[in-house]
Design a protein around this motif. Structure first.
Motif, PDB file in Angstrom:
ATOM      1  N   TRP A   1       0.844  -1.442  -0.107  1.00  0.00           N
ATOM      2  CA  TRP A   1       0.161  -0.058  -0.317  1.00  0.00           C
ATOM      3  C   TRP A   1       1.446   1.209  -0.414  1.00  0.00           C
ATOM      4  CZ3 TRP A   1       0.867   3.133   3.996  1.00  0.00           C
ATOM      5  CH2 TRP A   1       1.208   3.012   5.188  1.00  0.00           C
TER       6      TRP A   1
ATOM      7  N   ALA B   1       9.849   5.510   9.933  1.00  0.00           N
ATOM      8  CA  ALA B   1      11.441   5.292  10.732  1.00  0.00           C
ATOM      9  C   ALA B   1      11.704   4.277  10.335  1.00  0.00           C
ATOM     10  CB  ALA B   1      11.252   5.930  12.033  1.00  0.00           C
ATOM     11  N   GLY B   2      12.220   3.370  10.664  1.00  0.00           N
ATOM     12  CA  GLY B   2      12.262   1.524  10.993  1.00  0.00           C
ATOM     13  C   GLY B   2      12.938   1.007   9.389  1.00  0.00           C
ATOM     14  N   ASP B   3      11.807  -0.171   9.428  1.00  0.00           N
ATOM     15  CA  ASP B   3      12.678  -0.863   8.699  1.00  0.00           C
ATOM     16  C   ASP B   3      11.292  -0.275   6.721  1.00  0.00           C
ATOM     17  OD1 ASP B   3      13.450  -2.488   9.932  1.00  0.00           O
ATOM     18  OD2 ASP B   3      12.400  -4.194   9.700  1.00  0.00           O
TER      19      ASP B   3
ATOM     20  N   LYS C   1      17.998  -2.932   7.129  1.00  0.00           N
ATOM     21  CA  LYS C   1      16.918  -3.131   7.557  1.00  0.00           C
ATOM     22  C   LYS C   1      17.334  -3.677   9.189  1.00  0.00           C
ATOM     23  CE  LYS C   1      14.599  -1.413   4.497  1.00  0.00           C
ATOM     24  NZ  LYS C   1      14.267   0.320   4.534  1.00  0.00           N
ATOM     25  N   SER C   2      17.310  -3.221  10.422  1.00  0.00           N
ATOM     26  CA  SER C   2      17.859  -3.707  11.645  1.00  0.00           C
ATOM     27  C   SER C   2      17.201  -2.743  12.757  1.00  0.00           C
ATOM     28  CB  SER C   2      19.379  -3.711  11.701  1.00  0.00           C
ATOM     29  OG  SER C   2      20.219  -3.114  12.890  1.00  0.00           O
ATOM     30  N   GLY C   3      17.402  -3.459  13.641  1.00  0.00           N
ATOM     31  CA  GLY C   3      16.480  -3.149  15.095  1.00  0.00           C
ATOM     32  C   GLY C   3      17.265  -2.051  15.512  1.00  0.00           C
ATOM     33  N   VAL C   4      19.041  -1.887  15.359  1.00  0.00           N
ATOM     34  CA  VAL C   4      19.928  -1.016  15.895  1.00  0.00           C
ATOM     35  C   VAL C   4      19.592   0.662  15.121  1.00  0.00           C
ATOM     36  CG1 VAL C   4      22.514  -0.576  15.926  1.00  0.00           C
ATOM     37  CG2 VAL C   4      21.264  -3.084  15.967  1.00  0.00           C
TER      38      VAL C   4
ATOM     39  N   ALA D   1      16.193   1.254  13.065  1.00  0.00           N
ATOM     40  CA  ALA D   1      14.901   1.190  14.551  1.00  0.00           C
ATOM     41  C   ALA D   1      14.975   2.313  15.529  1.00  0.00           C
ATOM     42  CB  ALA D   1      13.913   0.279  13.606  1.00  0.00           C
TER      43      ALA D   1
ATOM     44  N   LYS E   1      25.619 -10.684  24.935  1.00  0.00           N
ATOM     45  CA  LYS E   1      24.373 -10.171  24.226  1.00  0.00           C
ATOM     46  C   LYS E   1      23.299 -10.496  24.597  1.00  0.00           C
ATOM     47  CE  LYS E   1      22.167 -12.638  20.112  1.00  0.00           C
ATOM     48  NZ  LYS E   1      20.573 -10.809  19.512  1.00  0.00           N
TER      49      LYS E   1
END
Ligand SMILES: Cc1cc2nc3c(=O)[nH]c(=O)nc-3n(C[C@H](O)[C@H](O)[C@H](O)COP(=O)(O)OP(=O)(O)OC[C@H]3O[C@@H](n4cnc5c(N)ncnc54)[C@H](O)[C@@H]3O)c2cc1C
Length: 195
Positions: A70, A101-103, A114-117, A119, A177
């Motif tokens: 979309w 923002a983010g992915d 594309k990574s959480g770091v 985002a 980690k």
């Protein structure tokens, strides 16, 4: 039982941990096939680009992030993969009143994975820029770190750390980690994260 990993691109291309991860996979009996795209998965086989077939009783897909269709239909400017194209202030290139923002966002001129770091780091900038926009103030730019740390768990309390071209591994990396992950989740449990 035999395991195999199929990947169009080299596994972890661009990561310092690439060699370590491929060695660990091979040491655990996982055959690594890269350089060919999987084009079809049947009930008991996998077909690669070029026609090669492999028998497969079960397949698990683990592909990269993709954009919901979309977005392109909405008229927002997107990159070639359909992600919202934003400036470094996280504003849509075509509709600056829209922030992403983010992915789902691709910052123009940035080729970050594309990574959480990223985002997570964009979140506070997005929150501040929404407030600034409502107050009629100039938005601030998002400045990504030049390199980011990736901690890759190997599933048996052993992990590999990748930092630019460098890689280290061991049980201590997994504990490192685990501590980071638990601390991150705990911030949200206690409601201490920035809202
Ligand atoms: C299995 C897995 C492991 C990962 N491990 C790591 C890791 O170790 N380290 C790391 O840095 N990154 C990791 N990532 C990547 C990381 O999860 C993402 O980069 C990050 O979650 C992106 O955050 P986001 O807020 O942009 O998007 P998301 O976390 O995907 O959030 C988007 C949200 O929007 C919602 N949504 C979508 N469409 C609509 C709609 N139309 N209406 C309402 N809601 C909607 C979705 O339900 C979702 O909750 C991993 C990803 C996966 C899948």
């Amino acid at each position: 039982m035999e395991f195999a990993l199929f990947s169009e691109l080299p596994v972890l291309a661009g990561h310092g941990a690439r060699g370590a991860i491929v060695r660990i996979l091979r040491a655990r009996g996982v055959a690594v096939h890269s350089g060919r795209k999987v084009v079809a998965v049947g009930e008991d086989k996998i077909e690669l680009d070029g026609g090669k077939h492999f028998d497969a009783q079960a397949s698990v897909w683990a592909t990269g992030a993709s954009a919901p269709p979309w977005i392109a239909q909405s008229g927002l400017a997107t990159d070639s993969l359909g992600f919202v194209e934003v400036s470094d202030t996280l504003q849509s290139r075509s509709h600056p009143e829209v922030f992403a923002a983010g992915d789902v966002a691709s910052v123009i001129g940035e080729t970050r994975p594309k990574s959480g770091v990223f985002a997570v780091r964009q979140g506070p900038v997005l929150a501040r820029n929404l407030r600034r926009a409502l107050a009629g103030e100039a938005p601030e730019p998002f400045r990504p770190p030049s390199r980011s740390l990736a901690l890759i768990s190997c599933g048996d309390r052993y992990a590999v750390a990748s930092w630019g071209g460098l890689a280290v591994q061991g049980a201590w990396v997994w504990r490192w980690k685990d501590r980071i992950d638990r601390r991150f989740v705990e911030r949200y449990r206690s409601g201490a994260a920035e809202s």
